[in-house]
Design a protein around this motif. Sequence first.
Motif, PDB file in Angstrom:
ATOM      1  N   ALA A 177      -5.925   5.012   4.359  1.00  0.00           N
ATOM      2  CA  ALA A 177      -6.840   4.813   3.234  1.00  0.00           C
ATOM      3  C   ALA A 177      -8.265   5.214   3.598  1.00  0.00           C
ATOM      4  O   ALA A 177      -8.674   5.089   4.753  1.00  0.00           O
TER       5      ALA A 177
ATOM      6  N   HIS B  64      -5.448  11.486   4.296  1.00  0.00           N
ATOM      7  CA  HIS B  64      -5.133  10.646   3.137  1.00  0.00           C
ATOM      8  C   HIS B  64      -3.904  11.132   2.368  1.00  0.00           C
ATOM      9  O   HIS B  64      -3.354  10.380   1.562  1.00  0.00           O
TER      10      HIS B  64
ATOM     11  N   ASP C 273      -1.084   5.450  -3.958  1.00  0.00           N
ATOM     12  CA  ASP C 273      -2.332   4.685  -4.139  1.00  0.00           C
ATOM     13  C   ASP C 273      -3.456   5.308  -3.305  1.00  0.00           C
ATOM     14  O   ASP C 273      -4.592   5.437  -3.756  1.00  0.00           O
ATOM     15  N   ILE C 274      -3.122   5.634  -2.068  1.00  0.00           N
ATOM     16  CA  ILE C 274      -4.123   6.187  -1.149  1.00  0.00           C
ATOM     17  C   ILE C 274      -4.607   7.552  -1.641  1.00  0.00           C
ATOM     18  O   ILE C 274      -5.811   7.823  -1.669  1.00  0.00           O
TER      19      ILE C 274
ATOM     20  N   MET D 253     -11.430   1.665   0.500  1.00  0.00           N
ATOM     21  CA  MET D 253     -10.291   1.280  -0.342  1.00  0.00           C
ATOM     22  C   MET D 253      -9.912  -0.186  -0.156  1.00  0.00           C
ATOM     23  O   MET D 253      -9.296  -0.795  -1.039  1.00  0.00           O
TER      24      MET D 253
ATOM     25  N   VAL E 119       0.859  -1.183   0.000  1.00  0.00           N
ATOM     26  CA  VAL E 119       0.000   0.000   0.000  1.00  0.00           C
ATOM     27  C   VAL E 119       0.897   1.235   0.000  1.00  0.00           C
ATOM     28  O   VAL E 119       1.681   1.429   0.928  1.00  0.00           O
TER      29      VAL E 119
END
Lengths: 140, 148
Positions: free
Chosen positions: B55, B39, B24-25, B59, B20
């Motif tokens: 997240a 975030h 991506d977040i 998610m 992660v």
Amino acid sequence: MAARAFTDVTVGEQIGPVSVPVRRETLVAYANASGDQNPIHQDEAFAKKVGLPDVIAHGMWTMGASGTVVADWAGDAGRVVEFGTRFTNMVVVPVGGTELVVTGVVKSLDEATRRATIEVTTTNNGAKVLGRCTAVVQLD
Amino acid sequence: MSVNLDFQGRVYPPSGPYAVSAADIAAFAAAVGSTDPVHTDAEAARAAGYPDVIAPPTMAVSYDQQTSHQYVADPEAGIDYSRVVHGEQSFVHHRPITAGDELTGTLTVDSIRQAGGHSMVTVRTELTDAGGAPVATTTSTIVVRGGE
């Protein structure tokens, strides 16, 4: 932002309504972020070919956008400790876009855990698109 | 093709790890319209008590779907993905998914029910971190529409 205090919340308290616009670009961004590249969410010709009225939003986008409304109320997205829904109606996204209207109501409060249970209602053009949508928020 | 009832109760070996990242977040948060700095801003996340950016609550579905791929893509499972619609989804977070996590998903096929010519398949994914501690439990129900 800071997490909402337990003592500031009452049963029956309303959240929203919050209008959430959705355009085709929103769905492309969601597809890229989530990995769900099903063309029914991006490609109008494909969607119509498989019998849909137009491009439709990912159910998980609708849930995610509704979750954002709950998280904003909570004051900290990490405080949304449980979240569940049924997907009851599709959100059709024409070229010009559309919008969701998200509301919530505090159904119960648990003093021992300082948690609130929120019933979430999400509509598009007046029709509910999520069923039994419930979130649990860990308050301060 | 019909959904294979023999898969009910099956537990799969752990899949992953799924790394992660903060990027991506941030992308997921933007896509669901969240402007919460937890975030995107590690300082804000730390001020809220997290080790790094976290997240959004939905998610976890990304790791849920990556974990369940081994089941739904198995020809023996009998799931025609062109006939699948998402019926239900739920998340229980034991702690927020955090940038830097290496998540492992363990999939259980909780139930396969048939009603009105359709099949309802409910799968559960237990997401754990690199130390084996629970992070989230996700439950998905897909509806496989029967043939005409």
